[in-house]
Enzyme design. Structure first.
Site, short mmCIF file in Angstrom:
data_model
loop_
_atom_site.label_atom_id
_atom_site.label_comp_id
_atom_site.label_asym_id
_atom_site.label_seq_id
_atom_site.Cartn_x
_atom_site.Cartn_y
_atom_site.Cartn_z
CG HIS A 1 -11.53 -26.62 7.37
ND1 HIS A 1 -10.93 -25.46 7.28
CD2 HIS A 1 -12.89 -26.78 7.24
CE1 HIS A 1 -12.29 -24.66 7.11
NE2 HIS A 1 -13.27 -25.47 7.23
NE ARG B 1 -31.07 -42.57 -11.31
CZ ARG B 1 -32.23 -43.01 -11.57
NH1 ARG B 1 -33.51 -42.41 -12.29
NH2 ARG B 1 -32.34 -44.59 -11.25
NE ARG C 1 -14.93 -26.48 -3.20
CZ ARG C 1 -16.07 -26.65 -3.21
NH1 ARG C 1 -16.35 -26.91 -4.57
NH2 ARG C 1 -16.85 -26.44 -2.45
CE LYS D 1 -16.45 -22.67 -0.35
NZ LYS D 1 -17.34 -23.21 0.68
CG HIS E 1 -17.12 -25.97 11.57
ND1 HIS E 1 -16.14 -27.09 11.45
CD2 HIS E 1 -16.88 -25.10 10.34
CE1 HIS E 1 -15.62 -26.94 10.40
NE2 HIS E 1 -15.97 -25.93 9.56
CE LYS F 1 -15.25 -29.40 -0.35
NZ LYS F 1 -14.38 -29.35 0.61
CG ASN G 1 -10.64 -28.19 3.03
OD1 ASN G 1 -11.47 -28.25 3.57
ND2 ASN G 1 -10.41 -28.94 1.77
CD GLU H 1 -14.85 -21.85 7.68
OE1 GLU H 1 -13.78 -21.42 6.77
OE2 GLU H 1 -14.89 -22.88 8.19
CG HIS I 1 -12.92 -31.28 10.01
ND1 HIS I 1 -12.82 -31.58 8.77
CD2 HIS I 1 -13.80 -30.33 10.09
CE1 HIS I 1 -13.67 -30.90 8.19
NE2 HIS I 1 -14.27 -30.11 8.96
CD GLU J 1 -11.32 -30.42 -1.11
OE1 GLU J 1 -12.08 -29.42 -0.57
OE2 GLU J 1 -11.12 -31.54 -0.40
#
Length: 368
Positions: free
Chosen positions: A248, A121, A241, A227, A267, A143, A245, A185, A252, A237
């Site tokens: 993205h 956990r 935040r 960031k 990427h 993330k 993206n 990026e 993506h 997010e």
């Protein structure tokens, strides 16, 4: 050496250290967290290049460690590799006082971070990103995720690292395509909220795209500052935040159509193309001046990155739209895009007209 603190109301503060020769100094920093035992998880390529230095540093600091390797590439962000890593941690017998170290690029960081979030956990982990893309993006912010056949990063958790060590020296081992991928990026951060930074990247700082260490260090520091400030305000997010993206959702969709094959499209290359499309769509909607979109395209092209759909492959507008509809930012069946009023002035648009976006994609070269 520069230390940037990442802090937010929902998580404990941690440091991102940016500098040279950090791998050889990692043992003392990790010893303060590990209470004597760590497991390093790395991909096979990175392990050959950098694990011996890290192991030697940890051993010198009195930290017991073992190395677990995974195959390189996006395919390792899978349920099967996640299970294998967790099983190895259980076999080794880690407990909640021990630390897992993610040594590698974004694939390793995402996979190991998720494994750390799930193990008993939640167990502490340290990010040692070895690619530019991971140093400026995926290693900061908590993330973690794996991919599925239905999309990228759809199964994951927010789990902040205890420490991030961004060693500029390890970037010297990157192939040019990976350096450019990370540079996309970096450019993205300027496009979101820092026009002067983007201007520096387009001028004197452009040397970083080809490996200049001084330019890379400055670019990594400023990217992490941007960031970390955004993550500190909005860990999960829910608001600002989402700006991170930029590019993205388009990117993506293209990656998914190519099967997330890094050999076909890295990427960062997808993100660069997505940033151009985001600015062009903003121009199409009358939100952004053509001159701004032209400049974005020119700077991205000058860095050796993709700016046109046909450079990545042949795509169906309907297929791209279907991929975008499954994006994590979509809400209530409506598309969400990060658009821009100008360089450094990105914003979240939650009411994108699907028919208009499809027509735009056709205009940009997708098959109708």
């Amino acid at each position: 050496m520069t230390v940037i603190s990442v802090s937010g109301g929902a998580f404990a503060a941690y440091d991102v250290v940016v500098g040279r020769d950090l791998l050889a100094q990692a043992g003392q920093r990790i010893d303060a967290l590990a209470r004597g035992r760590t497991v390093i998880v790395s991909d096979e390529t990175v392990a050959r290049l950098h694990a011996p230095t890290l192991v030697a540093s940890l051993t010198a600091a009195g930290v017991t460690t073992q190395v677990v390797t995974i195959p390189p590439g996006e395919a390792s962000k899978s349920f099967s590799e996640l299970e294998r890593v967790l099983d190895r941690l259980l076999e080794i017998g880690l407990d909640r006082k021990d630390v897992v170290v993610a040594l590698g690029g974004g694939v390793v960081g995402d996979l190991v971070g998720l494994a750390a979030a799930l193990y008993m956990r939640g167990i502490d982990f340290v990010q040692i990103p070895t690619t530019l893309l991971a140093q400026v993006d995926s290693s900061v912010g908590g993330k973690t995720a794996i991919d599925t056949r239905r999309g990228k990063n759809l199964i994951g958790a927010f789990h902040q690292p205890r420490l991030v060590l961004a060693d500029i020296d390890v970037l010297a081992t990157l192939p040019p395509v990976q350096l450019r991928s990370g540079w996309a990026e970096v450019l993205k951060h300027g496009l979101i909220c820092d026009a002067p930074f983007f201007g520096w990247l387009a001028g004197e700082g452009a040397a970083g795209a080809t490996g200049d260490p001084a330019a890379l260090e400055r670019a990594v520091i400023r990217s992490v500052e941007i960031k970390s400030a955004i993550v500190g305000e909005d860990e999960k997010e829910a608001g600002r935040r989402a700006l991170l993206n930029l590019g993205h959702t388009f990117g993506h969709a293209v990656e998914a159509e190519l099967g997330f094959e890094e050999a076909a499209l890295a990427h960062g290359e997808a993100v660069a193309l997505g940033c151009v499309l985001a600015f062009r769509y903003s121009q199409h909607l009358g939100l952004c001046a053509a001159a701004e979109a032209d400049r974005v395209e020119a700077v991205i092209a000058a860095a050796g990155l993709l700016t046109r759909l046909e450079q990545a492959g042949t795509f169906s507008a309907d297929a791209l739209m279907a991929r975008m509809a499954g994006d994590k930012k979509a809400e209530g069946g409506r598309l969400t895009l990060i658009l821009a009023h100008a360089i450094g002035r990105a914003f979240v648009e939650k009411s994108v007209d699907a028919a208009d976006l499809r027509a735009f994609l056709v205009d940009q070269g997708a098959a109708g």
